[in-house]
Design an enzyme around this catalytic site. Sequence first.
Site, PDB file in Angstrom:
ATOM      1  CE  LYS A  85      -7.447  15.159 -31.423  1.00 29.37           C
ATOM      2  NZ  LYS A  85      -7.918  15.990 -30.006  1.00 29.37           N
ATOM      3  CG  ASP A  86      -9.561  15.688 -36.401  1.00 30.14           C
ATOM      4  OD1 ASP A  86     -10.712  15.834 -34.888  1.00 30.14           O
ATOM      5  OD2 ASP A  86      -9.609  17.010 -36.473  1.00 30.14           O
ATOM      6  NE  ARG A 133     -10.247  10.527 -25.360  1.00 30.20           N
ATOM      7  CZ  ARG A 133      -9.156  12.140 -25.072  1.00 30.20           C
ATOM      8  NH1 ARG A 133      -8.610  10.745 -24.024  1.00 30.20           N
ATOM      9  NH2 ARG A 133      -8.783  13.137 -25.783  1.00 30.20           N
ATOM     10  NE  ARG A 134      -8.732  15.666 -24.308  1.00 32.00           N
ATOM     11  CZ  ARG A 134      -8.504  16.697 -25.529  1.00 32.00           C
ATOM     12  NH1 ARG A 134      -9.272  17.815 -26.108  1.00 32.00           N
ATOM     13  NH2 ARG A 134      -7.150  16.293 -26.195  1.00 32.00           N
ATOM     14  NE  ARG A 151     -16.016  22.333 -31.635  1.00 37.46           N
ATOM     15  CZ  ARG A 151     -16.640  22.370 -32.681  1.00 37.46           C
ATOM     16  NH1 ARG A 151     -17.976  22.259 -32.672  1.00 37.46           N
ATOM     17  NH2 ARG A 151     -16.450  23.234 -33.601  1.00 37.46           N
ATOM     18  NE  ARG A 157     -11.235  23.629 -28.162  1.00 40.19           N
ATOM     19  CZ  ARG A 157     -11.437  23.397 -27.470  1.00 40.19           C
ATOM     20  NH1 ARG A 157     -11.524  21.679 -26.514  1.00 40.19           N
ATOM     21  NH2 ARG A 157     -12.248  22.661 -29.339  1.00 40.19           N
ATOM     22  CB  CYS A 244     -23.921   4.674 -30.392  1.00 36.84           C
ATOM     23  SG  CYS A 244     -22.380   3.332 -29.860  1.00 36.84           S
TER      24      CYS A 244
END
Length: 313
Positions: A85-86, A133-134, A151, A157, A244
């Site tokens: 995904k990165d 997104r989340r 982050r 986290r 964007c």
Amino acid sequence: MNHTSTDRALRLGTRASRLARGQSQQVADLLCELTGRAVELVDIATKGDATTAPLHTLGGQGVFTSALREALLDGQIDFAVHSLKDLPTAPADGLTLAAIPERVDPRDALVARDGLTLAELPTGSRVGTGSLRRSAQIRALGLGVELVGMRGNVDTRLSKVTSGELDAVVLACAGLHRIGRSDAITEALDPIAILPAPGQGALAIEARSDDPATLDLLKPLDHHYSRISVTAERALLATLEAGCSSPVGALAEVVEAENGLEISLRGSVTAIDGSDSVRLSATGPLTDAVGVGERLARILLDDGAAELMGSSR
């Protein structure tokens, strides 16, 4: 290939975080098991690791991958392992996506105090995530929770929930599985409510296009259905991108259909404030993963996704 080059350990480039090293070590162990070649991990510092700024402010995709790709092209390493995904959707000159190992759980995970689910969190609960997104998809559910930007590595986290600073955090199930912290998950979020990021749960193994020996060694790591699924998701993302950053969710699966197997792809674009979203699906043959992704992206754009992406600028 000369005798020395086949005997030396292959150099695997990885980010230095616990999660990145953990998933890279899994790839190294599997490659050694399948081919008998020794593999050594080489830590590479990336732009995304050197700052705590929100990801969407760092200039788009590539903040976790550019340094690894440069090390690969420079010959410092033989191959690199990324979280898929990165990885930017545009191909990189001189590099080949050599293998996509079998994908693990693509869903998002809630880690909440007192074992709570997302729906059980009281109004006003503080929920941490660094993902637009989340945040957008959770706001769209109208649960009345407060989204807090964050982050840091997985342990940092998780500690914010343990300490009481936050009521919950949202992470990827895959990352928690890979560092042995599945026990922390209080709810795996249903993709019907929260659609994961394109490529979430999958790894990408890149090597130099002019290194056929390494490419051949990596081939056995490739999982056909996982590659098909993420190819459809990434085609959707590439077609939607218009300079964007936008909260795009996508999940493709290989499913049984009347005439055999097919791709089933779901995609979504959500306004940052959660006020509106477009969520649609498409299906198609396994041989047309790119076409399925591009087609669904165009349908999403026709249905208003372009305006929602404009709201996220």
